[in-house]
Design an enzyme around this catalytic site. Structure first.
Site, PDB file in Angstrom:
ATOM      1  N   LYS A 193      11.764 -15.322 -10.239  1.00  0.00           N
ATOM      2  CA  LYS A 193      11.654 -14.167 -11.133  1.00  0.00           C
ATOM      3  C   LYS A 193      10.644 -14.432 -12.246  1.00  0.00           C
ATOM      4  O   LYS A 193       9.835 -13.574 -12.587  1.00  0.00           O
ATOM      5  CB  LYS A 193      13.017 -13.823 -11.731  1.00  0.00           C
ATOM      6  CG  LYS A 193      13.957 -13.134 -10.792  1.00  0.00           C
ATOM      7  CD  LYS A 193      13.492 -11.730 -10.486  1.00  0.00           C
ATOM      8  CE  LYS A 193      13.799 -11.304  -9.072  1.00  0.00           C
ATOM      9  NZ  LYS A 193      13.268 -12.027  -7.976  1.00  0.00           N
TER      10      LYS A 193
ATOM     11  N   GLU B 101      15.952 -18.686  -7.381  1.00  0.00           N
ATOM     12  CA  GLU B 101      15.743 -17.279  -7.687  1.00  0.00           C
ATOM     13  C   GLU B 101      15.314 -17.075  -9.138  1.00  0.00           C
ATOM     14  O   GLU B 101      14.448 -16.249  -9.433  1.00  0.00           O
ATOM     15  CB  GLU B 101      17.015 -16.482  -7.375  1.00  0.00           C
ATOM     16  CG  GLU B 101      16.967 -15.012  -7.728  1.00  0.00           C
ATOM     17  CD  GLU B 101      15.897 -14.234  -6.977  1.00  0.00           C
ATOM     18  OE1 GLU B 101      15.623 -13.084  -7.391  1.00  0.00           O
ATOM     19  OE2 GLU B 101      15.327 -14.749  -5.995  1.00  0.00           O
TER      20      GLU B 101
ATOM     21  N   GLU C  64       7.061 -14.459 -10.793  1.00  0.00           N
ATOM     22  CA  GLU C  64       6.603 -13.148 -10.327  1.00  0.00           C
ATOM     23  C   GLU C  64       6.063 -12.275 -11.448  1.00  0.00           C
ATOM     24  O   GLU C  64       5.039 -11.607 -11.284  1.00  0.00           O
ATOM     25  CB  GLU C  64       7.773 -12.400  -9.665  1.00  0.00           C
ATOM     26  CG  GLU C  64       8.123 -12.854  -8.266  1.00  0.00           C
ATOM     27  CD  GLU C  64       9.264 -12.039  -7.707  1.00  0.00           C
ATOM     28  OE1 GLU C  64       9.102 -11.486  -6.603  1.00  0.00           O
ATOM     29  OE2 GLU C  64      10.310 -11.932  -8.368  1.00  0.00           O
TER      30      GLU C  64
ATOM     31  N   LYS D  39       6.007  -4.524  -3.361  1.00  0.00           N
ATOM     32  CA  LYS D  39       7.461  -4.443  -3.189  1.00  0.00           C
ATOM     33  C   LYS D  39       7.858  -4.691  -1.744  1.00  0.00           C
ATOM     34  O   LYS D  39       8.790  -5.419  -1.464  1.00  0.00           O
ATOM     35  CB  LYS D  39       7.944  -3.057  -3.646  1.00  0.00           C
ATOM     36  CG  LYS D  39       9.456  -2.869  -3.545  1.00  0.00           C
ATOM     37  CD  LYS D  39      10.174  -3.799  -4.486  1.00  0.00           C
ATOM     38  CE  LYS D  39      11.679  -3.657  -4.404  1.00  0.00           C
ATOM     39  NZ  LYS D  39      12.362  -4.680  -5.216  1.00  0.00           N
TER      40      LYS D  39
ATOM     41  N   CYS E 191       0.830  -1.197   0.000  1.00  0.00           N
ATOM     42  CA  CYS E 191       0.000   0.000   0.000  1.00  0.00           C
ATOM     43  C   CYS E 191       0.868   1.252   0.000  1.00  0.00           C
ATOM     44  O   CYS E 191       2.067   1.207   0.235  1.00  0.00           O
ATOM     45  CB  CYS E 191      -0.945   0.043   1.194  1.00  0.00           C
ATOM     46  SG  CYS E 191      -1.912  -1.436   1.447  1.00  0.00           S
TER      47      CYS E 191
ATOM     48  N   TRP F 121      -3.808  -2.327  -1.107  1.00  0.00           N
ATOM     49  CA  TRP F 121      -3.580  -3.727  -1.467  1.00  0.00           C
ATOM     50  C   TRP F 121      -4.540  -4.538  -0.609  1.00  0.00           C
ATOM     51  O   TRP F 121      -4.414  -4.566   0.610  1.00  0.00           O
ATOM     52  CB  TRP F 121      -2.129  -4.119  -1.212  1.00  0.00           C
ATOM     53  CG  TRP F 121      -1.736  -5.467  -1.716  1.00  0.00           C
ATOM     54  CD1 TRP F 121      -1.299  -5.783  -2.967  1.00  0.00           C
ATOM     55  CD2 TRP F 121      -1.700  -6.694  -0.957  1.00  0.00           C
ATOM     56  NE1 TRP F 121      -1.000  -7.119  -3.043  1.00  0.00           N
ATOM     57  CE2 TRP F 121      -1.235  -7.716  -1.839  1.00  0.00           C
ATOM     58  CE3 TRP F 121      -2.021  -7.038   0.355  1.00  0.00           C
ATOM     59  CZ2 TRP F 121      -1.081  -9.027  -1.423  1.00  0.00           C
ATOM     60  CZ3 TRP F 121      -1.867  -8.356   0.765  1.00  0.00           C
ATOM     61  CH2 TRP F 121      -1.407  -9.336  -0.130  1.00  0.00           C
TER      62      TRP F 121
ATOM     63  N   HIS G 255      13.977 -37.429  -8.058  1.00  0.00           N
ATOM     64  CA  HIS G 255      13.081 -37.791  -6.961  1.00  0.00           C
ATOM     65  C   HIS G 255      11.712 -37.131  -7.118  1.00  0.00           C
ATOM     66  O   HIS G 255      11.106 -36.714  -6.129  1.00  0.00           O
ATOM     67  CB  HIS G 255      13.721 -37.418  -5.626  1.00  0.00           C
ATOM     68  CG  HIS G 255      15.014 -38.117  -5.380  1.00  0.00           C
ATOM     69  ND1 HIS G 255      15.095 -39.425  -4.942  1.00  0.00           N
ATOM     70  CD2 HIS G 255      16.304 -37.706  -5.559  1.00  0.00           C
ATOM     71  CE1 HIS G 255      16.366 -39.777  -4.841  1.00  0.00           C
ATOM     72  NE2 HIS G 255      17.111 -38.755  -5.206  1.00  0.00           N
TER      73      HIS G 255
ATOM     74  N   ARG H 201       4.822  -0.283  -5.012  1.00  0.00           N
ATOM     75  CA  ARG H 201       4.610  -1.056  -3.786  1.00  0.00           C
ATOM     76  C   ARG H 201       3.510  -2.097  -3.950  1.00  0.00           C
ATOM     77  O   ARG H 201       3.391  -3.005  -3.144  1.00  0.00           O
ATOM     78  CB  ARG H 201       4.259  -0.115  -2.634  1.00  0.00           C
ATOM     79  CG  ARG H 201       5.402   0.806  -2.240  1.00  0.00           C
ATOM     80  CD  ARG H 201       4.965   1.836  -1.220  1.00  0.00           C
ATOM     81  NE  ARG H 201       4.651   1.226   0.052  1.00  0.00           N
ATOM     82  CZ  ARG H 201       5.532   1.068   1.036  1.00  0.00           C
ATOM     83  NH1 ARG H 201       6.775   1.435   0.874  1.00  0.00           N
ATOM     84  NH2 ARG H 201       5.159   0.528   2.182  1.00  0.00           N
TER      85      ARG H 201
ATOM     86  N   ASN I  48      -2.662   1.434   6.328  1.00  0.00           N
ATOM     87  CA  ASN I  48      -1.920   0.248   5.894  1.00  0.00           C
ATOM     88  C   ASN I  48      -1.835  -0.701   7.078  1.00  0.00           C
ATOM     89  O   ASN I  48      -1.590  -0.266   8.209  1.00  0.00           O
ATOM     90  CB  ASN I  48      -0.493   0.606   5.456  1.00  0.00           C
ATOM     91  CG  ASN I  48      -0.454   1.429   4.198  1.00  0.00           C
ATOM     92  OD1 ASN I  48      -1.456   1.591   3.525  1.00  0.00           O
ATOM     93  ND2 ASN I  48       0.710   1.957   3.876  1.00  0.00           N
ATOM     94  N   GLY I  49      -1.970  -2.005   6.831  1.00  0.00           N
ATOM     95  CA  GLY I  49      -1.860  -2.975   7.908  1.00  0.00           C
ATOM     96  C   GLY I  49      -3.122  -3.813   8.034  1.00  0.00           C
ATOM     97  O   GLY I  49      -3.996  -3.800   7.166  1.00  0.00           O
TER      98      GLY I  49
END
Length: 610
Positions: free
Chosen positions: A487, A483, A490, A605, A2, A74, A506, A27, A100-101
């Site tokens: 990426k 990673e 995302e 973010k 947010c 958000w 496996h 964000r 926010n929260g």
């Protein structure tokens, strides 16, 4: 998560707030809104969608005011629609808030407020706060006190702004677990959830700590705790420039930040890495160096990309420092009653320095008496302030949601800590000097890899329509595989998984067919032959192999359908170089699929809620 922006002063706040919200779009959010005090009344405009949608809606209204607050939401409680967008207000339309929260006990509070006659319009937890403040205002007739008393009944986290035409000369702010920073100007003051929204107007800032409140006027402010204790705050200076948070000619922030990595890596080592001596100077660790050197175990806890950097750090710290290292997800750390001994040292890693789960893990470790070190990017962030000591990575502002330069700079800092420990463990100076030289050479080698962008783009064109990817590596390149897969997930929304290459047998090998792209990170190191065997297993099942290999590897051309060749380096620094083409691959695939690489759906973010 947010975004929050507030202004009080002599200027029309509307364009200022809107520009601030645009700077906070990175964000992550799904709706936007603002509240103004105009002619003794609240004016509220909000809608689902982007800040641009809100701007288009208010453009014809020619709004102006000298006090206002704005928000990008958000969604947590309630769908991302016009009704649930912030700001929210009380029954009488006399108090507006943005938040926010998460209010964890909102359900209990809601039942009590409904019993008291309040009309609840939305599905959000935030609206409950507006009505609770209204209830307290009936008793106190003072907005600051009403907010304070309301928050004493709240369980959860908040970065909160409140305004009222009943007291039109002030903004009330409060913070617990969600960052707020006051921008101090001349005849005007601002407040935001991120200094990026302030730097265009002032470089003088004051950071609120948890359970602190501020009453902000145009020419002054004062601060107290939620428990009514006075707090004296120090004015600090923003360390980055406006230019650093703009795209600088690049199409996207992510591409800019990928290309900034040679510089960000140099900044992570400048003044610290002494190549000839094979030594490192990290002044931020000076006060805890004795405890770090005597540690029997290091625990690193973090989330997401920072957790992958921590895994690379485990290999380096154990190999060079000869100290056992455990790596924990911060989101799980405090919920399993962790065993922390007196001679353990805990490290936390976070780009933003505000990650809620990492901050909670930090506090858990401190409550158990462990020294806690921080590796963060944002100067003045909560984690930077609450750790006992630490190291800034100096990557500069990272705006793209998918972390790139912060990841490689975190590894560079962990590498320097490993060299520092190795020196104190008695590793020969000539060996240390060689390792330090390899680390110092990394920025130039990254510059070489960035020249391969055109080749990576062609590979992206080939696989842009894939439904799945596998990423495989061994040793310290297993985290590189994780990673690389993250990426791609995302920003392109393609399902991807990273595994240790040997673990493919496996389970994941069942997925491989002629439609499955498999990315191997296969440097010429001690595990090279093992990874080549894994490549052969994929080829035997008609999988399509993309290899990240070294320049001097001639064998790989006969094994992989596509090969990206990068310079060789000391094995534990390889993830820095090897991650660059994986970042570019994700970027180009996402673009070809029409995805918003800087603002991927559902992501933020800085994750400031648990």
């Amino acid at each position: 998560m947010c975004g929050i922006v507030g202004y009080i002063g002599a200027k029309n706040c509307v364009p200022l707030i809107m520009e601030g919200l645009k700077r906070l779009e990175y964000r992550g959010y799904d709706s936007a809104g603002l509240a103004l005090i105009k002619d003794g009344k609240l004016v509220i405009e909000k809608r689902a969608g982007k800040v641009a949608d809100l701007a288009a809606m208010i453009e014809e209204k020619e709004l102006s005011a000298f006090l206002g607050i704005g928000h990008t939401r958000w969604a947590t409680h309630g769908e991302p629609d016009d009704l649930n967008a912030h700001p929210h207000w009380d029954c009488k339309g006399e108090i507006a808030i943005i938040h926010n929260g998460i209010i964890e006990n909102y359900s209990t509070l809601k039942k009590k407020l409904i019993q008291d006659g309040h009309q609840i319009r939305t599905a959000t937890d935030t609206e409950i706060l507006a009505h609770l403040i209204e209830e307290m205002y009936k008793r106190t007739k003072d907005l600051f006190s009403a907010v304070r008393y309301a928050l004493l009944e709240v369980e959860g986290t908040f970065g909160l702004l409140a305004i009222s035409p009943l007291e039109p000369d002030r903004i009330i702010a409060a913070r617990r677990g969600s960052p707020l920073v006051i921008g101090v100007g001349e005849g005007e003051n601002l407040i935001a959830s991120d200094a990026a929204a302030l730097v265009e107007h002032t470089r003088q800032v004051v950071y609120l700590n948890d359970d602190e409140m501020a009453c902000i006027f145009a020419d002054s402010f004062y601060t107290k705790t939620i428990h009514d204790q006075e707090v004296v705050k120090q004015i600090e200076e923003i360390t980055f420039s406006l230019e650093q948070i703009e795209r600088g000619g690049y199409e996207h922030f992510m591409l800019k930040e990928i290309n900034e990595q040679p510089t960000s890596l140099e900044n992570a080592m400048r003044g610290r890495l002494m190549v000839k001596e094979g030594d490192v100077r990290l002044g931020g660790l000076h006060t805890v160096m004795d405890k770090l050197l005597k540690a029997r175990r290091i625990i690193i806890t973090s989330c997401g990309t920072s957790w992958h950097a921590a895994l690379v750090g485990k290999y380096m710290l154990e190999q060079l420092g000869r100290i056992p290292v455990d790596v924990d997800y911060a989101s799980e750390f405090r919920f399993r009653n962790p065993v922390i001994r007196p001679d353990d040292v805990v490290m936390v890693i976070s780009q933003s320095g505000e990650t809620a789960d990492t901050l909670a893990a930090l506090r858990e470790a401190k409550s158990r008496g462990a020294p806690v070190l921080g590796i963060v990017n944002v100067v003045g962030s909560t984690i930077a302030r609450e750790t006992d000591a630490g190291v800034y990575i100096h990557a500069g502002p990272e705006i793209g949601v998918a972390s790139t330069k912060a990841f490689t700079s975190q590894i560079a800092v962990l590498g320097q800590i490993a060299i520092l420990l190795a020196k104190n463990r008695g590793l020969p100076q000539n060996t240390l000097a060689k390792i330090a030289r390899d680390l110092a050479d990394i920025p130039d080698k990254v510059r070489q890899v960035l020249l391969l962008d055109g080749q990576v783009k062609k590979i992206a064109q080939e696989f842009k329509n894939a439904d799945n990817f596998l990423y495989l590596g061994r040793g310290s390149n297993f985290p590189t595989a994780l990673e690389g897969a993250l990426k791609l997930k995302e920003i392109s929304y393609i399902h991807a998984e990273g595994y240790p290459a040997a673990e493919m047998k496996h389970g994941p090998i069942a997925l491989i067919d002629e439609n499955m792209p498999v990315v191997f990170i296969v440097p010429k190191d001690a595990l090279y032959d093992k990874v080549v065997s894994n490549i052969q297993e994929v080829r035997a099942r008609k999988g399509r192999v993309i290899a990240i290999a070294n320049i001097d590897d001639e064998e790989i051309d006969n094994l992989a359908e596509f090969v990206i060749k990068v310079p060789r380096t000391y094995s534990y620094f390889g993830p820095i170089i090897n991650s660059i083409p994986l970042q570019l691959l994700a970027y180009h695939i996402a673009l070809l699929r029409g995805c918003n690489v800087d603002q991927p759906r559902n992501l933020a973010k800085s994750v400031t809620v648990e």
